[in-house]
Every structure is written in C-alpha cells, then in structure tokens.
Design a protein around this motif. Structure first.
Motif, short mmCIF file in Angstrom:
data_model
loop_
_atom_site.label_atom_id
_atom_site.label_comp_id
_atom_site.label_asym_id
_atom_site.label_seq_id
_atom_site.Cartn_x
_atom_site.Cartn_y
_atom_site.Cartn_z
N ASP A 108 1.15 -1.28 0.20
CA ASP A 108 0.15 -0.11 0.16
C ASP A 108 0.86 1.42 0.04
O ASP A 108 1.19 2.01 1.37
CB ASP A 108 -0.76 -0.26 0.98
N PRO A 119 -8.49 9.43 -5.24
CA PRO A 119 -8.97 9.30 -5.06
C PRO A 119 -10.40 10.27 -3.64
O PRO A 119 -8.71 10.69 -2.90
CB PRO A 119 -9.47 8.10 -5.11
N SER A 121 -11.29 8.92 -0.90
CA SER A 121 -10.49 8.63 -0.37
C SER A 121 -9.39 8.82 0.22
O SER A 121 -9.58 9.21 1.53
CB SER A 121 -11.06 7.33 -0.14
N GLN A 209 -9.74 -2.46 -0.07
CA GLN A 209 -10.43 -1.43 0.13
C GLN A 209 -9.71 -0.17 0.82
O GLN A 209 -10.55 -0.12 1.51
CB GLN A 209 -11.55 -2.39 1.90
N ASP A 210 -8.61 0.14 0.74
CA ASP A 210 -8.03 1.05 1.57
C ASP A 210 -8.15 2.34 1.12
O ASP A 210 -8.22 2.43 -0.19
CB ASP A 210 -6.47 0.27 0.70
N HIS A 211 -8.88 3.65 1.84
CA HIS A 211 -9.08 4.33 1.97
C HIS A 211 -7.45 5.32 1.65
O HIS A 211 -7.97 6.06 0.85
CB HIS A 211 -9.89 5.58 3.19
N PRO A 214 -5.96 3.87 -2.65
CA PRO A 214 -7.11 3.11 -3.12
C PRO A 214 -5.88 2.30 -4.57
O PRO A 214 -4.52 2.72 -4.65
CB PRO A 214 -7.53 4.20 -3.67
N GLU A 215 -6.54 1.42 -4.23
CA GLU A 215 -6.20 0.68 -5.63
C GLU A 215 -5.78 1.53 -7.00
O GLU A 215 -4.57 1.17 -7.55
CB GLU A 215 -6.95 -0.65 -6.09
N HIS A 242 -6.06 0.34 5.08
CA HIS A 242 -4.51 -0.72 4.95
C HIS A 242 -4.38 -0.45 5.77
O HIS A 242 -2.41 -0.32 6.62
CB HIS A 242 -4.75 1.82 5.19
#
Length: 266
Positions: A108, A119, A121, A209-211, A214-215, A242
């Motif tokens: 990440d 993004p 998020s 689901q990492d805020h 993000p992917e 994360h």
C-alpha cells in the motif's frame, strides 16, 4: 540464525511506530532471515516516547528518510530485502531504484511522482494534515475516528480502536506535502527510478478496501514501471484496508511476501 542470513529492513509509514513490525520480524527470523526495523529519523524507541516527543519527528521529509535508511543499509554485510508500508513502501521503492536493496516489497505504498489518480477517499484520509498548510513543518496525530477511516475501515471498530491505541504515533506532514506536489516539481523527492533495468525484483501489494492508498494509486504505480525489464509484480488483497500489516490478517500478507521472496530465489 546463519551468519550469512539475508538481512530484511522493515520500514514503517506515517502514524505507525516501527515496533508494529515486531510480529513480522519474528516470522522472518524463523524463516531464516535477519530482520531489523529501524525507525524513521527522530522517531523515539517506544510508542509512548514518540507520542510524548512529537517535535523530534516534525519537518522530516522524504529525502531525510531515504538518506537515513541508506546509511543503515551501508552498514549491513550485504544488500537487504526492503519491505515498507505506506510511505515506507515509497521509501523501499526509492532505495531499490538506487540499487541499495536486493529486492523490495511495497505494501500500500504512497504515490510516487508520475502517479496521477487522487481518489476522494485518499484526500479525506490525509485531510488531518492538509487541512492546515502549517502542518508541512509539524508532526500531526490522528484521532481514533480518523484512524478508523484511514486505516481500520476493513476491520471491526473494536479492532481499529485497539490498533490505534497500540501502535499510532504523530507523523510529519512534510512527506505528504511533497508527494502531493510531486507532479509539479521536476526534482521532487517523490521521484523513483522506475526505468532501472538493473534493480532487484519488486512486489507491489495493495488492499482493495484501502482508503488511504486506493487500488487506483497502486495500479498507476505499477504502470510507472512498464519501461523496466526488471521483475515487477502486483498482488491484491481485495478485502483489506490500510491496516493490513498490523491487523488480525497480517499473517496472510506476510506469508505472501515470504512465498514471493522464495520464488525470486531470495
């Protein structure tokens, strides 16, 4: 442990103390490696001391951290495997691009120069820093609620609060400001030598689901390496956030790292 055991350098990111790598160090030592987890420059030896002395880590930028770990690596008997999370992942990429590591795993990892997606998020996760321009030269702490959104969104509220109490420390705002301005600066500290054909293998790991990272950021990072002939792999954990290196599912991520290293002959 064999005298010629391959060293592994673990690099933490923002808001987590380096002692959060302790379970990983134990696992990698059992696997035959020689793991170490030095903190960023200015980070105190314990979580409690780091919380009490936030000023010691304030105003530390990306280049400061890279130089710090390069100095540690220079003292090792052989080039290490470098494993980093979040901004530690970016640092691992930079060290690998400088041929200072035998291989790197960036989990990440924070966005490097050339990565364009930002993004919503990710903006929300970093607002505690960007909400005040003066934070560039300060160390900033997260609240439990902010940590829940930025790190612990894929685990229970109870686990998120437990992780927050156990591992979080203040973090310098400077690296975030440097990364945010990277694409407007020709000599950005967030620039990585992604075209290096002679570097060791690199594994990028992302949580679906990492805020905070993000992917879309990790996939864009992968594209930055398209001109390099060196090994660059990507693994996704679709249901992870994360906190994937420190939460109850850390072992699955660590085992994936060990399996990949074995595949690389390391």
């Amino acid at each position: 442990m064999p005298a010629n055991a391959v060293p592994v350098v673990f690099i933490h990111g923002l808001w987590l103390h380096t002692s959060s790598w302790a379970p990983w160090q134990e696992l990698f030592e059992v696997a035959g490696y020689r793991p170490i987890a030095p903190g960023w420059p200015g980070v105190a030896r314990s979580v409690e001391e780091a919380r009490a002395d936030a000023k010691s880590i304030a105003d530390r930028g990306i280049d400061d951290v890279v130089e710090h770990y390069a100095g540690i690596i220079a003292e090792l008997p052989q080039p290490p495997i470098v494993i980093g999370h979040s901004f530690g992942g970016m640092i691992a990429e930079k060290l690998l691009g400088q041929n200072l590591g035998a291989a790197a795993i960036a989990i990440d990892a924070a966005q490097i120069k050339g990565v364009l997606p930002l993004p919503l998020s990710a903006l929300r996760a970093t607002f505690p820093v960007f909400g005040n321009p003066a934070n560039k030269h300060r160390a900033v702490s997260l609240t439990a609620e902010q940590f829940r959104f930025a790190f612990g969104n894929a685990v229970s509220a109870e686990e998120s609060d437990e992780l927050y109490e156990r591992w979080t420390i203040p973090a310098p705002g400077k690296p975030l400001f440097e990364a945010a301005a990277a694409n407007f600066s020709p000599h950005s500290a967030a620039k990585v030598d992604t075209d290096n054909n002679d570097r060791g293998p690199l594994l990028l790991i992302m949580g679906g689901q990492d805020h905070t990272v993000p992917e879309a950021i990790t996939k864009s990072t992968l594209r930055q390496y398209r001109h390099s002939t060196a090994v660059t792999d990507l693994v996704e954990f679709p249901d992870r956030g994360h906190s994937l290196t420190i939460d109850s599912g850390w072992r699955a991520v660590a085992d994936t790292c060990l399996d990949w290293l074995s595949q690389q002959g390391l």
